[in-house]
Write a protein that holds these residues in place. Structure first.
Motif, PDB file in Angstrom:
ATOM      1  N   ASP A   1       0.869  -1.281   0.078  1.00  0.00           N
ATOM      2  CA  ASP A   1       0.126   0.068   0.035  1.00  0.00           C
ATOM      3  C   ASP A   1       0.880   1.251   0.163  1.00  0.00           C
ATOM      4  O   ASP A   1       1.452   1.885   1.059  1.00  0.00           O
ATOM      5  N   HIS A   2       1.110   1.785  -1.146  1.00  0.00           N
ATOM      6  CA  HIS A   2       2.140   2.688  -1.210  1.00  0.00           C
ATOM      7  C   HIS A   2       1.394   4.042  -0.711  1.00  0.00           C
ATOM      8  O   HIS A   2       0.099   4.413  -0.923  1.00  0.00           O
ATOM      9  N   TYR A   3       2.212   4.843   0.289  1.00  0.00           N
ATOM     10  CA  TYR A   3       1.662   5.766   0.914  1.00  0.00           C
ATOM     11  C   TYR A   3       0.287   5.695   1.698  1.00  0.00           C
ATOM     12  O   TYR A   3      -0.278   6.887   2.150  1.00  0.00           O
ATOM     13  N   ASN A   4       0.008   4.401   1.993  1.00  0.00           N
ATOM     14  CA  ASN A   4      -0.972   4.272   2.849  1.00  0.00           C
ATOM     15  C   ASN A   4      -2.316   4.902   2.206  1.00  0.00           C
ATOM     16  O   ASN A   4      -3.270   5.308   3.096  1.00  0.00           O
ATOM     17  N   LEU A   5      -2.734   4.973   0.844  1.00  0.00           N
ATOM     18  CA  LEU A   5      -3.712   5.441   0.483  1.00  0.00           C
ATOM     19  C   LEU A   5      -4.994   4.580   0.433  1.00  0.00           C
ATOM     20  O   LEU A   5      -5.899   4.894   0.709  1.00  0.00           O
ATOM     21  N   VAL A   6      -4.685   3.466   0.310  1.00  0.00           N
ATOM     22  CA  VAL A   6      -5.796   2.414   0.580  1.00  0.00           C
ATOM     23  C   VAL A   6      -6.350   2.710   1.947  1.00  0.00           C
ATOM     24  O   VAL A   6      -7.615   2.483   2.279  1.00  0.00           O
ATOM     25  N   TYR A   7      -5.428   2.828   3.058  1.00  0.00           N
ATOM     26  CA  TYR A   7      -5.755   2.968   4.228  1.00  0.00           C
ATOM     27  C   TYR A   7      -6.553   4.360   4.554  1.00  0.00           C
ATOM     28  O   TYR A   7      -7.567   4.179   5.224  1.00  0.00           O
ATOM     29  N   LEU A   8      -6.246   5.290   4.070  1.00  0.00           N
ATOM     30  CA  LEU A   8      -6.598   6.472   4.084  1.00  0.00           C
ATOM     31  C   LEU A   8      -8.197   6.519   3.547  1.00  0.00           C
ATOM     32  O   LEU A   8      -9.060   7.322   4.032  1.00  0.00           O
ATOM     33  N   VAL A   9      -8.321   5.587   2.433  1.00  0.00           N
ATOM     34  CA  VAL A   9      -9.829   5.337   1.810  1.00  0.00           C
ATOM     35  C   VAL A   9     -10.587   4.696   2.910  1.00  0.00           C
ATOM     36  O   VAL A   9     -11.798   5.212   3.017  1.00  0.00           O
TER      37      VAL A   9
END
Length: 223
Positions: A58-66
């Motif tokens: 997960d690059h830059y935690n983008l999916v986590y932010l979603v």
């Protein structure tokens, strides 16, 4: 003498032919002691396990932010309604005593609340929590019959439409039909919370397909 030898030779040849016909075929393969045939392809080393697939990075935690944003979305309806106390008090004010209210406000006294102003918070809580709780249970029992993408898309779309209607009502003068406005508003609140429960259940199901980190992303805002 020659005839006797010929008969003996014929008898021996017939015996050989009979032996060839009755000789059982020998099957190749390994047998266990119980008489069962073992297929060589079934021989699998005990203790050998298939290595689990590695999760994509997960690059830059983008999916986590979603997932964090999805968790915020499940709380938005309730927060929108309870944070507008002054607006609801204005909508359900006593319009027949506006001049008196202005006078009392100028004297530093607070006008008494109307019955609708007193009861609105209770009406709002009931129309929000009861449909939400019911459809959380229904979604848990029957939600798997519908695809995850449809549940998320349709419920979120309905929430947007309902909030658009509520926003439009905010710009309409409802002083002469406050009770009708209350009924319409509570109906919209019920629909919003039904779709919020469906969206919440779908979002948890979606997060369940990811590592534990993403489930905690949804609960970060809830905590």
């Amino acid at each position: 003498m020659t005839e006797i030898q010929t008969v003996i030779l014929n008898d021996e040849q017939a015996l050989l032919n009979n032996n060839d016909e009755t000789t059982p075929l020998v099957q190749t393969g390994s047998y266990d002691f119980d008489g069962g045939h073992e297929d060589p392809q079934d021989d699998v080393e005990e203790g050998e396990e298939t290595a689990p697939a590695e999760a994509p990075k997960d690059h830059y935690n983008l999916v986590y932010l979603v997932f964090v944003l999805v968790g915020i979305t499940t709380l938005l309806p309730w927060n929108f309604f309870i944070s507008l106390n002054n607006f609801w008090d204005y909508k359900f004010r006593n319009v027949s005593q506006i001049a008196t209210t202005a006078t009392t406000a100028g004297n530093g006294t607070v006008p008494p609340p109307t019955q609708l102003q007193k009861d609105f918070t209770s009406y709002l809580a009931i129309s929000s929590t009861v449909p939400n709780a019911i459809f959380v249970i229904i979604n848990a029992g029957y939600g798997q019959r519908f695809s995850l993408s449809k549940r998320l898309t349709y419920s979120l779309s309905m929430m947007i439409v309902m909030f658009t209607a509520i926003t439009a009502l905010a710009f309409i003068d409802t002083d002469t039909w406050q009770k009708t406005f209350l009924v319409i508003l509570l109906t919209l609140v019920v629909i919003v919370n039904i779709n919020s429960a469906i969206f919440q259940g779908g979002s948890f199901g979606m997060a369940g397909k990811f590592p534990e980190k993403y489930m905690s992303g949804i609960h970060t805002i809830n905590n």
